[in-house]
Design an enzyme around this catalytic site. Structure first.
Site, PDB file in Angstrom:
ATOM      1  N   SER A  32      -8.978 -21.929   9.278  1.00 46.76           N
ATOM      2  CA  SER A  32      -9.570 -22.404  10.535  1.00 46.76           C
ATOM      3  C   SER A  32      -9.541 -21.321  11.620  1.00 46.76           C
ATOM      4  O   SER A  32     -10.505 -21.155  12.361  1.00 46.76           O
ATOM      5  CB  SER A  32      -8.884 -23.695  11.017  1.00 46.76           C
ATOM      6  OG  SER A  32      -7.484 -23.543  11.084  1.00 46.76           O
ATOM      7  N   LYS A  40      -9.323 -33.677  -0.187  1.00 47.83           N
ATOM      8  CA  LYS A  40      -8.586 -34.355   0.882  1.00 47.83           C
ATOM      9  C   LYS A  40      -8.846 -35.872   0.846  1.00 47.83           C
ATOM     10  O   LYS A  40      -7.943 -36.671   1.058  1.00 47.83           O
ATOM     11  CB  LYS A  40      -8.964 -33.783   2.256  1.00 47.83           C
ATOM     12  CG  LYS A  40      -8.643 -32.316   2.443  1.00 47.83           C
ATOM     13  CD  LYS A  40      -7.177 -31.974   2.191  1.00 47.83           C
ATOM     14  CE  LYS A  40      -6.235 -32.411   3.291  1.00 47.83           C
ATOM     15  NZ  LYS A  40      -4.835 -31.974   3.025  1.00 47.83           N
ATOM     16  N   ASN A  93       5.353 -22.570   4.468  1.00 50.92           N
ATOM     17  CA  ASN A  93       4.821 -21.301   4.975  1.00 50.92           C
ATOM     18  C   ASN A  93       3.412 -21.427   5.538  1.00 50.92           C
ATOM     19  O   ASN A  93       2.832 -20.444   5.986  1.00 50.92           O
ATOM     20  CB  ASN A  93       4.811 -20.247   3.851  1.00 50.92           C
ATOM     21  CG  ASN A  93       3.878 -20.659   2.725  1.00 50.92           C
ATOM     22  OD1 ASN A  93       3.803 -21.841   2.390  1.00 50.92           O
ATOM     23  ND2 ASN A  93       3.168 -19.720   2.153  1.00 50.92           N
ATOM     24  N   GLY A  94       2.840 -22.617   5.536  1.00 51.37           N
ATOM     25  CA  GLY A  94       1.465 -22.803   6.020  1.00 51.37           C
ATOM     26  C   GLY A  94       1.384 -22.623   7.533  1.00 51.37           C
ATOM     27  O   GLY A  94       2.382 -22.709   8.253  1.00 51.37           O
TER      28      GLY A  94
HETATM   29  P1  NDP Z   1      -2.567 -22.898   5.147  1.00 46.78           P
HETATM   30  O1  NDP Z   1      -3.490 -22.311   4.139  1.00 46.78           O
HETATM   31  O2  NDP Z   1      -1.947 -21.999   6.126  1.00 46.78           O
HETATM   32  O3  NDP Z   1      -1.428 -23.729   4.421  1.00 46.78           O
HETATM   33  C1  NDP Z   1      -1.621 -24.387   3.215  1.00 46.78           C
HETATM   34  C2  NDP Z   1      -0.281 -24.656   2.576  1.00 46.78           C
HETATM   35  O4  NDP Z   1      -0.485 -25.346   1.347  1.00 46.78           O
HETATM   36  C3  NDP Z   1       0.458 -23.357   2.216  1.00 46.78           C
HETATM   37  O5  NDP Z   1       1.828 -23.562   2.287  1.00 46.78           O
HETATM   38  C4  NDP Z   1       0.014 -23.143   0.784  1.00 46.78           C
HETATM   39  O6  NDP Z   1       0.902 -22.365   0.012  1.00 46.78           O
HETATM   40  C5  NDP Z   1       0.027 -24.571   0.268  1.00 46.78           C
HETATM   41  N1  NDP Z   1      -0.827 -24.661  -0.917  1.00 46.78           N
HETATM   42  C6  NDP Z   1      -2.139 -24.416  -1.001  1.00 46.78           C
HETATM   43  N2  NDP Z   1      -2.571 -24.564  -2.266  1.00 46.78           N
HETATM   44  C7  NDP Z   1      -1.491 -24.904  -2.991  1.00 46.78           C
HETATM   45  C8  NDP Z   1      -1.274 -25.180  -4.363  1.00 46.78           C
HETATM   46  N3  NDP Z   1      -2.268 -25.141  -5.241  1.00 46.78           N
HETATM   47  N4  NDP Z   1      -0.030 -25.453  -4.748  1.00 46.78           N
HETATM   48  C9  NDP Z   1       0.988 -25.485  -3.862  1.00 46.78           C
HETATM   49  N5  NDP Z   1       0.850 -25.241  -2.559  1.00 46.78           N
HETATM   50  C10 NDP Z   1      -0.380 -24.959  -2.130  1.00 46.78           C
HETATM   51  O7  NDP Z   1      -3.446 -24.014   5.874  1.00 46.78           O
HETATM   52  P2  NDP Z   1      -3.112 -25.045   7.051  1.00 46.78           P
HETATM   53  O8  NDP Z   1      -1.777 -24.846   7.610  1.00 46.78           O
HETATM   54  O9  NDP Z   1      -4.282 -25.011   7.934  1.00 46.78           O
HETATM   55  O10 NDP Z   1      -3.172 -26.431   6.257  1.00 46.78           O
HETATM   56  C11 NDP Z   1      -2.079 -27.310   6.109  1.00 46.78           C
HETATM   57  C12 NDP Z   1      -2.590 -28.704   5.831  1.00 46.78           C
HETATM   58  O11 NDP Z   1      -3.411 -29.138   6.918  1.00 46.78           O
HETATM   59  C13 NDP Z   1      -3.448 -28.829   4.574  1.00 46.78           C
HETATM   60  O12 NDP Z   1      -3.134 -30.038   3.944  1.00 46.78           O
HETATM   61  C14 NDP Z   1      -4.866 -28.874   5.132  1.00 46.78           C
HETATM   62  O13 NDP Z   1      -5.747 -29.538   4.275  1.00 46.78           O
HETATM   63  C15 NDP Z   1      -4.636 -29.626   6.420  1.00 46.78           C
HETATM   64  N6  NDP Z   1      -5.692 -29.439   7.423  1.00 46.78           N
HETATM   65  C16 NDP Z   1      -5.900 -28.221   8.030  1.00 46.78           C
HETATM   66  C17 NDP Z   1      -6.892 -28.081   8.977  1.00 46.78           C
HETATM   67  C18 NDP Z   1      -7.146 -26.789   9.675  1.00 46.78           C
HETATM   68  O14 NDP Z   1      -8.152 -26.672  10.397  1.00 46.78           O
HETATM   69  N7  NDP Z   1      -6.301 -25.779   9.581  1.00 46.78           N
HETATM   70  C19 NDP Z   1      -7.752 -29.219   9.359  1.00 46.78           C
HETATM   71  C20 NDP Z   1      -7.437 -30.440   8.646  1.00 46.78           C
HETATM   72  C21 NDP Z   1      -6.442 -30.534   7.731  1.00 46.78           C
HETATM   73  P3  NDP Z   1       0.571 -20.821  -0.327  1.00 46.78           P
HETATM   74  O15 NDP Z   1       0.726 -20.063   0.957  1.00 46.78           O
HETATM   75  O16 NDP Z   1       1.562 -20.466  -1.351  1.00 46.78           O
HETATM   76  O17 NDP Z   1      -0.846 -20.784  -0.816  1.00 46.78           O
END
Ligand code: NDP
Length: 341
Positions: free
Chosen positions: A215, A168, A9-10
């Site tokens: 972001s 990270k 869902n991210g």
């Molecule tokens: P989002 O916050 O949209 O997505 C994060 C995802 O990780 C969600 O599915 C969230 O689930 C899950 N998550 C977070 N914390 C937990 C936890 N404690 N246990 C289980 N699941 C968890 O962010 P992004 O899509 O931007 O990020 C996705 C990845 O990309 C991450 O690894 C992030 O570090 C990396 N990233 C992102 C950048 C950016 O600028 N966006 C830059 C560099 C790296 P839930 O919705 O249930 O919280």
């Protein structure tokens, strides 16, 4: 081929899933934290090729065991994207570091346990935060490449100041450590993706809420400013559009040349003033209502900070990255549409 993606869902994951499902290319199994989230994602994609499973707590070292016991034999590719990004906590070790590190280890351990000879490729979504900390990033004369590591310590991470970058960095290190210790016992090749600031629209218009993912919220925040609001002239970084980043995730497992690589997926540098400049230039309806800062000053700031040399990644990926203004424009178009502006 079946692809497993954690954190389905991210913000970034939804774009990856969109591209995976396109033209019925792949079957996708995604993990989310709750039934509610599974329902919501399922309704948005409406695809018979998408299966969702609940993995409630990725901090547990056997978090992914049930999922891999059930689906492991079908899964050929694993994309691990879930990791804490937005959080409010006082316990950084429990709520930020351990989910990141143990989440990574538990995915890899589950593969080793249930399907060591059938998973072909693992892609870990790390971050530029694992490459460089703000000290290196803002240091003139420093050159940052795919070989650079953030020197963050465990103490800095658990104190909160460097919780995200520590999470990270240590999670990515755990992935490489696992790979080095187990390469004879698993079949898969591994690629790590280190994205910079990710901008671009949400995968679905309905996902535009008052607050966006961390972001995109950087851009969204400027929409709620006034002409008097100051723009931080020091802040700068590099950007990538989320659609290009999703393509890079697919390339990471489709293109055999990318095995074993660390990829800094970045289109170009920008300063926060540059965001404000694009908003004021491209959206007449915002003019006179939002921050102005010092138009044009962003370019100067970029000369004062480090140089990012990700030419190796650019060459390996061969993707023609979307320009900054297009990424910002598409993000803001969607936000304004959702707000009826
Ligand atoms: P989002 O916050 O949209 O997505 C994060 C995802 O990780 C969600 O599915 C969230 O689930 C899950 N998550 C977070 N914390 C937990 C936890 N404690 N246990 C289980 N699941 C968890 O962010 P992004 O899509 O931007 O990020 C996705 C990845 O990309 C991450 O690894 C992030 O570090 C990396 N990233 C992102 C950048 C950016 O600028 N966006 C830059 C560099 C790296 P839930 O919705 O249930 O919280």
């Amino acid at each position: 081929k079946t692809v497993f993606i954690s954190g389905a869902n991210g913000y970034i994951a939804q774009h990856i899933i969109k591209q995976l499902l396109k033209d019925n290319k792949y079957r996708v199994i995604g993990s989310v934290r709750s039934e509610d989230k599974a329902d919501r994602i399922g309704q948005q994609f409406k695809s018979p090729n998408l299966t969702l499973e609940v993995v409630p707590d990725i901090s547990k070292l056997n978090a992914f065991d049930n999922l891999f016991q059930k689906h492991g034999k079908d899964i050929k590719v694993v994309l691990h994207t879930s990791s804490p990004v937005s959080y409010s906590t006082d316990d950084y070790e429990k709520d930020v570091l351990l989910p990141a590190i143990n989440g990574t280890r538990s995915v890899l351990e589950a593969i080793k346990k249930y399907c060591p000879q059938t998973v072909e490729k693992v892609v870990i979504t790390s971050s530029y935060a694992a490459v460089a900390g703000s000290k290196q990033e803002y240091q003139r004369g420093t050159v940052i490449t795919e070989d650079t590591w953030n020197p963050v310590t465990w103490e800095e991470a658990i104190s909160g100041a460097e919780a995200y970058s520590g999470s990270k960095t240590f999670a990515e290190k755990a992935a490489w450590d696992f790979w080095n210790a187990n390469r004879d016992q698993v079949k898969f090749e591994m690629t790590v993706i280190n994205p910079v600031f990710v901008f671009g629209p949400q995968a679905f218009d309905q996902n535009v809420g008052k607050k966006l993912n961390a972001s995109c919220e950087i851009i969204n925040r400027y929409l709620n400013t006034t002409p008097e609001t100051e723009v931080d002239q020091k802040k700068a970084g590099s950007f990538i559009d989320v659609r290009d980043l999703a393509r890079a995730h697919l390339a990471a497992f489709e293109n055999a040349e990318l095995a074993g690589q660390r990829l800094i997926v970045a289109a170009a540098r920008f300063s926060f003033q540059d965001i404000v400049d694009v908003l004021n230039e491209d959206f007449p309806q915002l003019k006179g209502k939002i921050a102005i800062g010092k138009p044009g000053a962003g370019k100067r700031r970029l000369k004062e900070i480090s140089v990012l040399d990700n030419s190796k990644t650019k060459k390996l990926l061969g993707i023609d990255f979307m320009p900054f203004s297009k990424s910002i424009d598409d993000t803001v178009d969607q936000i304004l549409k959702a707000r009826g502006q």
